[in-house]
Design a protein around this motif. Structure first.
Motif, PDB file in Angstrom:
ATOM      1  N   LYS A 541       0.834  -1.207   0.000  1.00  0.00           N
ATOM      2  CA  LYS A 541       0.000   0.000   0.000  1.00  0.00           C
ATOM      3  C   LYS A 541       0.868   1.257   0.000  1.00  0.00           C
ATOM      4  O   LYS A 541       0.549   2.235  -0.692  1.00  0.00           O
ATOM      5  CB  LYS A 541      -0.937   0.007   1.203  1.00  0.00           C
ATOM      6  N   VAL A 578      -5.627  -4.999  -1.804  1.00  0.00           N
ATOM      7  CA  VAL A 578      -4.589  -4.188  -1.168  1.00  0.00           C
ATOM      8  C   VAL A 578      -4.575  -4.408   0.342  1.00  0.00           C
ATOM      9  O   VAL A 578      -3.503  -4.509   0.957  1.00  0.00           O
ATOM     10  CB  VAL A 578      -4.800  -2.700  -1.519  1.00  0.00           C
ATOM     11  N   GLU A 582      -1.568  -5.872   2.611  1.00  0.00           N
ATOM     12  CA  GLU A 582      -1.052  -5.143   3.761  1.00  0.00           C
ATOM     13  C   GLU A 582      -1.024  -6.035   4.999  1.00  0.00           C
ATOM     14  O   GLU A 582      -0.044  -6.023   5.755  1.00  0.00           O
ATOM     15  CB  GLU A 582      -1.908  -3.906   4.018  1.00  0.00           C
TER      16      GLU A 582
END
Length: 607
Positions: A541, A578, A582
């Motif tokens: 990210k 995403v 993460e």
């Protein structure tokens, strides 16, 4: 004959000299028979009749024999030297040709051909093709010798000649049978050589996987199976040659016995003299070895033809990338546009149909000097897209434009001068740091250090024992994964590309180091213009957030496009992907902290 004629046309001068030397040897071989016949008639038999001889007669006989032997030795030396020269030149020429073809053919062709097979084509197959060259001049000289001998024998006694010449059709028939038996077996052996090379290459390349999963015994057995098959095929070839060679050598000797039998009858009938019989019998004795030389050529021909077919399969391969004649400017960052691109990998079987499309109608653009992030799940076509951007492959439909010019219209080397790719799989040569960064590019060390600083690699390189002159080992074995990635990035940056494509090229470095690298790329100034346009395949990210725009790819299509914040808000698939990346990154960092700082690949931990 067509294969051998290729070599003759390629090296006419060397071949002519080798044949002339072989012809001298052949003439002197027949001359030896003539001299021995003359010595028998004029020196030996008179001694039996009279009981004495003269010094002059003995000196003349010795001089004649020595003179013939000297010229014969010169013929042997010249034939061997020029035949070897021709053979090794042809092998070198075709190894270079095959290698150039490998470099010319696109990746799509390489995807269909295992590396082991390509190594075999360039090595074992090329050697097999030109193996008959060494005995070829001898064989040509043998033909010349046979013609001289045939005339000489016919002039001596026709009946003895007819009996002796029955050897030649027998040799021809034997060769036909031999070729038919050996060709399929030789073909199988050549294919197995490629398979053994392929298995060995895979085992060495996958050494880390083999070791970590405890697959040593399985790989050993896999290699042993192919090696045993190659052994059996070579034994089969040897068995056929073992049957052929003794028979081929026996035929001339049987001819000699037949000549002596018929010659003794003709001698009793006073139809020929003792000297004539010695002359003819000695000629047939000499012919046993030259006919064997013909057999050497014939024995290598099946392997040569098989090797030629395999080598020609490479040299005649199609699918090379066409080039235009247009060029791009220098200095400023490049404008990139991908327009309606579709791509599908071809089947591994060259006769098979293409597989399912990897990319479907992909379109996006990047303004000069901007950073574009490409994000998508595994298998969505991101790496394929990066290959298209730097024209490692061409799209089936659509186009990739650099500064508004279709990449296919650029001259050879035009894309490489404009764009650089740092791929997922980092490859370093067994060379120095400097050699791996420049790869032959003539740049001063100051520019190398500038690229290393931009790639955040100057710190660990300066700490190496010999700095830029430190050898990194095969595939960069002495460096960590992050260090290898940063050297690969410096290799691309030192060329000052106008378009820089990073295919997950910083995945092995810390997020902080990655952020500094991308920040430096954004701020970098190429010679005389603005920074390069950057396309980065990313999953972190923090990395994605640095991009000016994000292209979200899903199932080979552009599913969404916009800034990172915009896609988080309006694309559920992008947001889920995403966030999953993460979470995985956080877990990885926690595991690294538990393992201790020695396991991390941060700038502070590297030594």
């Amino acid at each position: 004959m067509r294969v051998l004629w290729v070599a003759v046309k390629a090296e006419p001068r060397v071949f002519t000299l080798s044949v002339l030397a072989s012809g001298l040897y052949a003439a002197m071989t027949v001359g030896t028979a003539q001299v021995l016949g003359w010595v028998t008639e004029e020196v030996v038999l008179p001694v039996f009749r009279s009981g004495d001889t003269t010094a002059g007669a003995l000196a003349g006989a010795a001089t004649a024999i020595l003179a013939v032997a000297l010229f014969k030795a010169l013929g042997v030396a010249g034939r061997r030297f020029y035949a070897g020269l021709m053979q090794y030149r042809m092998q070198a020429r075709y190894r270079r040709a095959v290698t150039r073809q490998y470099l010319r053919l696109p990746l799509a062709w390489h995807h269909r051909h295992p590396t082991g097979q390509l190594l075999s084509n360039a090595n074992a197959d090329v050697e097999a093709v030109w193996a008959p060259i060494a005995p070829l001049p001898m064989a040509v000289g043998v033909v010349f010798m046979l013609l001289i001998a045939a005339v000489s024998i016919l002039l001596t006694d026709v009946m003895v000649a007819v009996v002796g010449f029955l050897v030649f059709p027998a040799v021809a028939l034997l060769n036909v049978l031999y070729q038919r038996r050996l060709s399929p077996v030789a073909t199988r052996a050549q294919q197995l050589r490629a398979e053994v090379s392929e298995v060995a290459h895979e085992s060495f390349e996958g050494g880390l996987v083999v070791k970590t999963l405890g697959r040593e015994q399985d790989e050993t057995e896999r290699f042993a199976e192919r090696a045993r098959a190659l052994r059996d095929a070579n034994v089969a070839v040897g068995r056929i040659r073992g049957l052929f060679d003794p028979v081929l050598e026996a035929l001339p000797n049987l001819g000699v016995l037949a000549v002596l039998l018929v010659g003794s009858i003709r001698l009793e009938a006073r139809a020929m003299t003792e000297g004539d019989l010695v002359h003819v019998a000695y000629l047939f004795t000499l012919l046993a070895w030259p006919i064997r030389a013909l057999g050497w050529v014939l024995a290598e021909v099946p392997r040569s033809v098989v090797g030629w077919k395999r080598v020609r399969g490479v040299l005649d391969a199609t699918g090379s990338l066409p080039y235009g004649d247009r060029s791009l400017g220098q200095g400023n960052a490049a404008a990139l546009e991908v327009r309606d691109v579709r791509f599908a990998y071809e089947s591994a079987d060259e006769d098979g149909d293409a597989s399912v499309n990897v990319l479907h109608d992909v379109s996006f653009s990047a303004a000069p000097g901007r950073t574009l992030a490409v994000v998508g799940p595994t298998g969505s076509g991101k790496s394929t897209l990066t290959s298209l951007l730097v024209r490692l492959v061409d799209p089936a439909d659509g186009s990739v434009l650099l500064d508004g010019v279709d990449a296919r219209d650029l001259r050879r080397g035009g894309v490489a001068e404009t764009a650089a790719l740092v791929p997922q799989q980092t490859f370093l040569f067994d060379d120095t740091v400097r050699g791996n960064v420049t790869l032959g590019l003539d740049v001063p060390d100051e520019r190398v250090w500038e690229a290393l600083r931009l790639a955040q690699a100057d710190g660990f390189v300066a700490a190496l024992p010999d700095g830029l002159d430190t050898r990194v080992g095969e595939r960069g074995a002495t460096l960590s994964g992050g260090q290898r990635q940063r050297l690969a990035l410096a290799r691309a940056v030192v060329r000052r590309p106008r378009l820089l494509v990073l295919d997950d090229a910083t995945s092995s470095v810390d997020p902080q180091v990655e952020a500094r690298i991308l920040g430096a790329l954004r701020d970098a100034q190429s010679a005389g213009g603005s920074g390069a346009t950057v396309v980065v395949v990313a999953y972190r990210k923090a990395t994605i957030a640095l991009a000016d725009e994000v292209v979200y790819v899903e199932h080979g299509r552009v599913a969404a496009r916009g800034t990172h914040a915009e896609l988080l808000e309006r694309s559920e698939g992008y947001r889920a992907l995403v966030n999953a990346y993460e979470r995985a990154e956080v877990e990885h960092q926690l595991m690294g902290e538990q393992a201790g700082p020695g396991e991390a690949d941060s700038e502070e931990a590297v030594a």
